[in-house]
Design a protein around this motif. Structure first.
Motif, short mmCIF file in Angstrom:
data_model
loop_
_atom_site.label_atom_id
_atom_site.label_comp_id
_atom_site.label_asym_id
_atom_site.label_seq_id
_atom_site.Cartn_x
_atom_site.Cartn_y
_atom_site.Cartn_z
N TRP A 763 50.36 67.03 62.95
CA TRP A 763 51.37 66.69 63.95
C TRP A 763 50.83 65.62 64.89
O TRP A 763 49.62 65.58 65.18
CB TRP A 763 51.78 67.92 64.75
CG TRP A 763 52.57 68.92 63.95
CD1 TRP A 763 52.08 69.81 63.04
CD2 TRP A 763 53.98 69.09 64.00
NE1 TRP A 763 53.09 70.54 62.49
CE2 TRP A 763 54.30 70.13 63.07
CE3 TRP A 763 55.03 68.50 64.71
CZ2 TRP A 763 55.59 70.57 62.86
CZ3 TRP A 763 56.31 68.95 64.51
CH2 TRP A 763 56.60 69.96 63.59
N GLN A 764 51.74 64.75 65.32
CA GLN A 764 51.43 63.77 66.36
C GLN A 764 52.54 63.88 67.39
O GLN A 764 53.67 63.44 67.17
CB GLN A 764 51.36 62.36 65.77
CG GLN A 764 50.61 61.37 66.65
CD GLN A 764 50.31 60.07 65.90
OE1 GLN A 764 51.18 59.53 65.26
NE2 GLN A 764 49.07 59.59 65.99
N ASP A 766 55.46 65.72 68.83
CA ASP A 766 56.41 66.65 68.23
C ASP A 766 56.89 66.18 66.86
O ASP A 766 57.93 66.61 66.37
CB ASP A 766 57.61 66.86 69.16
CG ASP A 766 58.32 65.54 69.49
OD1 ASP A 766 57.81 64.47 69.06
OD2 ASP A 766 59.38 65.57 70.15
N LYS A 767 56.14 65.29 66.22
CA LYS A 767 56.53 64.74 64.94
C LYS A 767 55.56 65.17 63.85
O LYS A 767 54.35 65.02 63.99
CB LYS A 767 56.57 63.21 65.02
CG LYS A 767 57.03 62.54 63.73
CD LYS A 767 57.05 61.02 63.89
CE LYS A 767 57.49 60.34 62.61
NZ LYS A 767 57.48 58.87 62.74
N ILE A 769 53.66 64.62 60.63
CA ILE A 769 53.20 63.41 59.95
C ILE A 769 52.98 63.66 58.47
O ILE A 769 53.39 62.88 57.63
CB ILE A 769 51.92 62.87 60.60
CG1 ILE A 769 52.15 62.60 62.09
CG2 ILE A 769 51.45 61.61 59.89
CD1 ILE A 769 53.24 61.60 62.38
N TYR A 790 45.56 63.44 66.29
CA TYR A 790 46.41 64.35 65.54
C TYR A 790 46.07 65.80 65.91
O TYR A 790 44.97 66.10 66.39
CB TYR A 790 46.24 64.16 64.03
CG TYR A 790 46.56 62.75 63.56
CD1 TYR A 790 47.86 62.38 63.25
CD2 TYR A 790 45.55 61.80 63.42
CE1 TYR A 790 48.16 61.10 62.81
CE2 TYR A 790 45.83 60.51 62.99
CZ TYR A 790 47.14 60.17 62.69
OH TYR A 790 47.43 58.90 62.27
#
Length: 821
Positions: A763-764, A766-767, A769, A790
């Motif tokens: 995750w980066q 709230d996304k 990856i 990350y």
């Protein structure tokens, strides 16, 4: 019962129009094969000692039928055909077609007694239209306007006392409004600046337009020029467009011919050249086939051209092979092609104030043997002119060209070529001059021997050459005009200390001996000496004698130096000549050359100046002569000002994809000459760098007009770079489409959990990856991650922050999470 009544009604209706159908035969169950593929069993009608197939069974071959007054119409993949009722057999109200009659429908049919099957062979061309592919979403379109290249050329000449002459030229070219533009200006000495050329041109599939100054068949005009071809205008357009380009249509010969014939309905025609298959076409129901636009300019006159006719597309052995005789025309159009060029404007270029004019020029390929041409020009001052001509090729070895003009000028050119000899003949005449003849005969049986005889109005010339071996050859020539003759022998040194060549010649005026020695890979020494046969009365009865020597040396890949000296005893003054020249040429578009010469002119013993018949040019001053020439080429790179460097302009009507890769490493490319590979519609194409810096590299692809899917191939990239998203680029003729890709370095994270088959997520913010699962030992690898921060997450484990910098992060371990209970 109802079906029988309907069939009986249909038959009754037909009997009112044609003879009664045949009611006979019996049905037999046989197997069916279509193009060697089993289709199960069918009920075939045995009648009149042969088998018949029902019309209904033909539906599996993509054949449909429609009743007509005169019979039944069949719609097949190869076209339409009608069978009369006499060609059909009816049994129990069903129409049947004999195996022999099926050939009319393009179907080869045989019955195999061995396997009790009817074999049908037919073309596999689809009857229905192919499914239309969805139009791709275009991501990059051609640029609207811009500068593509600049060129500056300046030359100054003079003597030691000052400058004598100077000439400067500047030209530029680019694109705008869907077309190409160019402009060229020049200035010489004290004259005013002159506009030499200016134009804008555009083209589509069959039409081209050029506004500005243009060279035409009737001279240069400034105005509007048009060109049209009903075949392909692209092959007629000038192949290079820059500031100096002055033509719309090139003058190249285009000998594209058609091969047409009649084979077998539903069969195959195969074109062979010297036994090699170059094309195949399917014959339609009328048996006709066509091979269009065969480029005869690329085929030797001695080539064997054949068409093999096959009974069906799957036949291995042809029914017959037909030899085709094609001649070679020398014209500007293909067979059945109409080419029209027309224009209106003023005579001359922009700075000229001359008469208004209009012209048209037409060429037509009448057939494979004849092309015609004609032109008409009207000028405001009443000077109307016209011309007409034809090119005729009666057989593969002979060509005749005729040209006649309004002023009575007539020209005939004829040539005949065989494998070892050739004959040329020319006749010219005009209203003010008697006809003149020229005849040339050339015999070349092999690479070692050559003999030629030429005859003009006032001179007969004979030339013979014989190459004894790879080192030694000699030749002799004779001209009846003033009795000139010459014998020449040459020897080439192969191997040894120096590679070189030695030559000796003798003619009525002098002996001449010369040599050329390659001292090193970069240095060549050339020397010569001559001596006249006798005393020269115009030079105090002295015998002519001279020595010349020159040295050429390549200083580097960009620089060369040439030095020379000579001495000639019959030059009244300055009989010693010294000269030198230096040249520099860089890949960045800088060309500089300079030279100096001091002394008199050398004597070369030419026919007009031979000893005893004339004076030498002794008017040279003792002051030295010098010259300096500077040339600068510049191109317009994407998103930058013009910079020095050669711009590779497209040829013909191709457009360009200009691809810029933005990167952050100086060693992105291993070397400046290393190609980058691109996938263009799944075809791998290499491209060398058009320009490059530490931060970006630009590449150019020449592509025909169309829409292309372009991807960067990874074989030339450093392994840590990710491939960018593909581009769908629209390419227009002579216009650049700019594509810019940001290259991103990617790495990865490798670690371990205590359990197998656990999903690990990256995750980066709230996304999400990327994600993966652990293997049987609990290891995981997350690849393709750009530099950044990350967070790793997995069910039952505590999140962990990981920073990716310039390498893979290894040995990452996630701790188990425990409940409070």
């Amino acid at each position: 019962m109802i079906d029988k009544v309907l069939r009986g009604a249909m038959i009754g209706a037909m009997t009112s129009l044609v003879a009664l159908p045949v009611w006979a035969g019996e049905l037999q169950l046989v197997g069916l094969k279509v193009n060697h593929e089993d289709k199960g069993g069918i009920d075939a009608l045995w009648h009149d000692e042969r088998y018949h197939v029902s019309v209904a069974d033909l539906a599996s071959l993509d054949i449909s039928t429609k009743s007509q007054d005169d019979g039944m119409q069949f719609q097949t993949p190869l076209g339409e055909a009608t069978l009369s009722f006499d060609q059909l057999v009816y049994h129990d109200g069903v129409a049947y077609v004999s195996l022999d009659t099926l050939k009319i429908l393009g179907i080869t049919a045989v019955y195999s007694q061995a396997d009790l099957q009817i074999h049908l062979i037919m073309a596999t061309l689809p009857k229905q239209q192919p499914t239309q592919k969805a139009e791709p979403i275009i991501t990059h379109t051609p640029s609207v306007a811009g500068l593509q290249g600049l060129n500056f050329d300046s030359q100054v000449t003079g003597r030691t006392h000052g400058v004598d002459n100077s000439h400067h030229q500047l030209d530029a070219f680019g694109y705008a409004l869907g077309g190409t533009w160019g402009v060229a200006v020049s200035k010489s000495d004290g004259n005013k600046t002159q506009l030499d050329n200016a134009y804008w041109l555009t083209s589509d599939d069959d039409m081209a337009v050029r506004f500005g100054s243009t060279d035409t068949p009737f001279g240069t005009i400034t105005g509007a020029n048009f060109a049209y071809s009903n075949a392909n205008i692209a092959r007629h357009l000038t192949t290079h467009a820059d500031g100096r380009t002055t033509t719309l249509i090139n003058s190249s010969s285009h000998d594209y011919q058609h091969i047409k014939g009649v084979g077998v309905a539903g069969g195959l025609a195969e074109l062979r050249i010297n036994g090699r298959v170059v094309a195949r076409v399917q014959s339609l129901l009328d048996g006709r086939y066509e091979f269009l636009n065969l480029d005869m300019s690329a085929i030797d006159r001695q080539s064997l051209i054949e068409v093999a006719i096959f009974d069906n597309p799957l036949s291995a052995v042809p029914m017959r092979v037909e030899r085709v005789s094609l001649a070679k025309r020398y014209g500007s159009v293909a067979t059945d092609e109409l080419l029209v060029q027309a224009g209106v404007g003023r005579v001359g270029v922009f700075d000229d104030r001359t008469a208004k004019t209009a012209y048209t020029n037409v060429a037509y390929g009448l057939n494979n043997k004849v092309s015609l041409r004609a032109g008409l020009k009207y000028q405001q001052n009443g000077n109307t002119s016209w011309q007409m001509g034809a090119n005729i090729a009666p057989d593969p070895h002979t060509n005749v060209d005729l040209d006649y003009r309004h002023n009575g000028n007539f020209r005939l050119d004829a040539r005949h070529e065989q494998k070892t000899w050739q004959a040329n003949y020319r006749y010219t005449s005009s209203a003010h001059r008697d006809g003149r003849h020229y005849l040339g005969l050339y015999y070349t049986p092999d690479d070692h021997r050559h003999l030629s005889l030429t005859q003009s109005s006032k001179n007969t010339s004979v030339y013979a050459r014989y190459k004894i071996n790879d080192r030694l050859s000699h030749d002799i020539q004779y001209q009846s005009h003033k009795g000139y003759w010459r014998y020449h022998v040459s020897y080439r040194q192969i191997g040894g200390r120096f590679d070189g060549s030695y030559q000796y010649s003798i003619d009525p005026h002098k002996h001449h001996l010369s040599s050329s020695l390659r001292l090193t890979g970069d240095t060549t020494l050339q020397q010569s000496v001559y001596i006249g046969h006798g005393a020269n009365k115009t030079h105090d009865n002295k015998r002519a004698f001279g020595v010349e020597s020159s040295l050429q040396h390549r200083i580097s890949n960009n620089q060369s130096l040439s030095l020379g000296a000579s001495w000639h005893n019959l030059t009244h003054k300055d009989n010693i000549l010294l000269q030198g020249q230096w040249q520099y040429q860089s890949k960045h578009g800088i060309n500089v050359s300079a030279g100096y010469r001091h002394g008199g002119n050398p004597w070369h013993g030419q026919y007009e100046d031979r000893i005893g018949k004339g004076y030498f040019n002794d008017t040279k001053q003792s002051a030295g002569e010098w010259f300096l020439r500077i040339g600068l080429n510049a191109y317009k790179a994407p998103a930058s000002l013009p910079k020095l460097g050669k711009y590779v302009a497209s040829g013909g009507t191709d457009g360009q994809a200009v691809i810029t890769l933005l990167h952050d490493r100086q060693d992105f490319r291993k070397s400046a000459d290393e190609p980058m590979y691109f996938n263009v519609d799944h075809k791998l194409i290499p491209a060398n760098a058009l320009a490059g810096t530490d931060k970006k590299s630009t590449y150019l692809l020449d592509l025909p007009k169309g829409v292309y899917e372009i991807k960067l191939d990874g074989r030339s990239l450093p392994i840590e770079y990710a491939l960018p998203t593909k581009a769908v680029a629209k390419i227009d003729a002579r216009l650049p489409t700019y594509i810019e890709w940001q290259m991103t370095q990617v790495y990865g994270i490798r670690g371990q959990l205590s359990l197998a088959d656990v999903q690990v997520e990256v995750w980066q913010g709230d996304k999400l990856i990327a994600d993966t699962k652990t293997d049987t030992d609990g290891y995981f690898l997350l690849d393709g991650l750009p530099k950044g921060e990350y967070v790793l997450r997995a069910d039952g484990y505590l999140p962990k922050q990981v920073v990716v910098v310039d390498d893979y992060v290894l040995g990452v371990v996630l701790d188990r999470a425990f409940n409070d209970q």
